[in-house]
Design an enzyme around this catalytic site. Structure first.
Site, PDB file in Angstrom:
ATOM      1  N   GLY A   1      -3.159 -10.352   7.852  1.00  0.00           N
ATOM      2  CA  GLY A   1      -2.819 -11.762   8.075  1.00  0.00           C
ATOM      3  C   GLY A   1      -2.330 -12.392   6.783  1.00  0.00           C
TER       4      GLY A   1
ATOM      5  CG  ASP B   1      -1.553  -0.019   7.158  1.00  0.00           C
ATOM      6  OD1 ASP B   1      -0.816  -0.477   6.277  1.00  0.00           O
ATOM      7  OD2 ASP B   1      -2.683  -0.478   7.408  1.00  0.00           O
TER       8      ASP B   1
ATOM      9  CE  LYS C   1       0.273  -2.149   4.024  1.00  0.00           C
ATOM     10  NZ  LYS C   1      -0.167  -3.294   4.745  1.00  0.00           N
TER      11      LYS C   1
ATOM     12  CE  LYS D   1      -4.093  -1.338   4.771  1.00  0.00           C
ATOM     13  NZ  LYS D   1      -4.223  -2.000   6.080  1.00  0.00           N
TER      14      LYS D   1
HETATM   15  N1  HSE Z   1      -0.614  -3.939   9.333  1.00  0.00           N
HETATM   16  C1  HSE Z   1      -1.732  -3.960   8.452  1.00  0.00           C
HETATM   17  C2  HSE Z   1      -3.004  -4.005   9.296  1.00  0.00           C
HETATM   18  C3  HSE Z   1      -1.634  -5.164   7.569  1.00  0.00           C
HETATM   19  O1  HSE Z   1      -2.899  -4.264  10.493  1.00  0.00           O
HETATM   20  O2  HSE Z   1      -4.089  -3.763   8.783  1.00  0.00           O
HETATM   21  C4  HSE Z   1      -2.611  -5.206   6.454  1.00  0.00           C
HETATM   22  O3  HSE Z   1      -2.488  -4.115   5.599  1.00  0.00           O
END
Ligand code: HSE
Length: 404
Positions: free
Chosen positions: A298, A196, A100, A200
């Site tokens: 996962g 993160d 991502k 996204k």
């Molecule tokens: N570290 C990310 C999460 C992994 O916990 O969503 C999946 O993108």
């Protein structure tokens, strides 16, 4: 036969190898031909791996092998992964990724390169782990003008918040559990600080609204400041604390995208999304609200989305699957300054001080009492600026938006 090379044998890369080889015959049927895992690139040695004979350390071996049709990039980050992705596309190979960070920062450029070369750059696994969302958004909902997308986009923080809410665990203990289970990024601050989820929401906004939105254009707040006191007060108001990524198309065409914790009403389906699960809600002008739900992190859920993209490329060899959006720019995104909402406020102050600062607010109570602090929900929607003005002079300990 279609040949695949995997870059990076970490959690996702090893999951992809497992799924590709473990489901060989059903994948062959769905892809209309055999998909062979030819190479795995990693700097480390894996002498005991069942794939030991396929490891290489030099990317040039993959780049220069005309038999390799699809490169799966699961290295992560925007360093060497960017270089290898550019080189793979330039060599006429399709690239499938779960990365991502790379899509959010360089997705426009890489997609353009793929178009020029007549190959694919697919990234279903980059958002929502195993949840199909990129393809539904770009294909199944294509008839709609998308008005808003919001959701729980990070499994690790949702796991942490769930364990704080359900088991009264401290933030650190819950994070350690998430890391043990392999959900967290290598650097957990990418999860905990919201980066993160920010990447996204950038990707979703580009697909939904048609212009690249860069992470630095998205105000981002994580969950490190959320305490068990906030969890309790939220509970007393019939709400749960959830980290949401949100992108709203304004009437002037700009996209208001941000990431922040929110108080979500227990009647909202998002409040029931627990542990590592993600949920993404899309509002279209024709369809209304649609929600996508599933495991957001996962090894195997993410591998499931990667392998689906591999099958899609293999089935359509020679016919590139095009995603398209326009370049970003300063005029593409706006901050949250004009976005009014109700707020949850916890301050070191007596209830009367909160009442007079926020007339019409609803005071909240905790089971074990508030000590030297009080908490409330504001009565009417306010912008952040209006809220800050009203709270000037009060020692605020927590301020969280309410999702109405
Ligand atoms: N570290 C990310 C999460 C992994 O916990 O969503 C999946 O993108």
């Amino acid at each position: 036969m279609v040949n695949v090379a995997i870059l990076g044998f970490g959690t996702v890369g090893s999951g992809v190898a497992e799924v590709l080889t473990g489901h060989e015959s059903s994948i062959e049927r769905k892809a209309d031909g055999l998909i062979r895992l030819k190479y795995i690139l990693d700097v480390r040695d894996f002498p005991d791996s069942p794939f030991a004979d396929r490891f290489v350390k030099d990317f040039a071996v993959i780049e220069n092998d005309p038999e390799v049709d699809i490169v799966v990039e699961t290295i992560g980050g925007a360093g060497v992964a960017l270089d290898f992705t550019r080189r793979a596309l330039a060599a006429g190979k399709s690239v499938v990724t779960s990365n991502k960070e790379l899509v959010a920062t360089h997705g426009y450029e890489l997609n353009q390169l793929a178009r020029e070369k007549g190959v694919c750059y697919l990234f279903e696994a980059s958002v929502g782990g195993g949840i199909p969302i990129i393809r539904p958004l770009s294909q199944c909902l294509a008839a709609n003008e998308i008005l808003e997308i919001y959701g729980i986009l990070n499994g690790t923080t949702n796991y942490i918040l769930t364990r704080m809410i359900r088991a009264g665990l401290s933030f650190d203990a819950a994070l350690a559990e998430a890391q043990e289970k392999g959900y967290a990024e290598r650097d957990p601050s990418a999860d905990v600080d919201g980066h993160d989820a920010c990447r996204k929401i950038c990707i979703l906004a580009a697909i939904a609204f048609g212009r690249h939105i860069y992470p630095e254009q998205v105000p981002t707040q994580g969950i490190a400041g959320v305490t068990l006191a906030d969890v309790d007060y939220a509970e007393s108001a019939g709400k749960k604390i959830k980290l949401l990524g949100r992108a709203i198309r304004r009437e002037d065409g700009k996209v208001c995208a941000y990431v922040a914790p929110h108080l979500v009403d227990q009647a909202n389906p998002l409040a029931g999304v627990e542990d590592v699960f993600n949920a993404i809600s899309v509002r279209g002008d024709a369809i209304g609200d649609v929600m996508f739900y599933g495991r957001g992190a996962g090894k195997l859920p993410t591998a499931s989305a990667v392998v689906a993209d591999v099958i899609d490329v293999a089935r359509n060899m020679g016919h590139r699957k095009a995603l398209s959006w326009e370049p970003g720019g300063e005029d593409a995104a706006c901050g949250t300054d004009a976005l009014a909402s109700r707020w949850y406020v916890r301050a070191k102050a007596p209830v009367d001080a909160l009442r007079s600062a926020l007339p019409g607010c609803k005071l909240l109570a905790r089971r074990e009492g508030g000590g030297d602090e009080s908490a409330c929900l504001t009565g009417s929607p306010l912008t952040q600026g209006e809220l800050e003005q009203a709270l000037a002079g009060l020692e605020c300990r927590s301020v969280i938006r309410v999702l109405d």
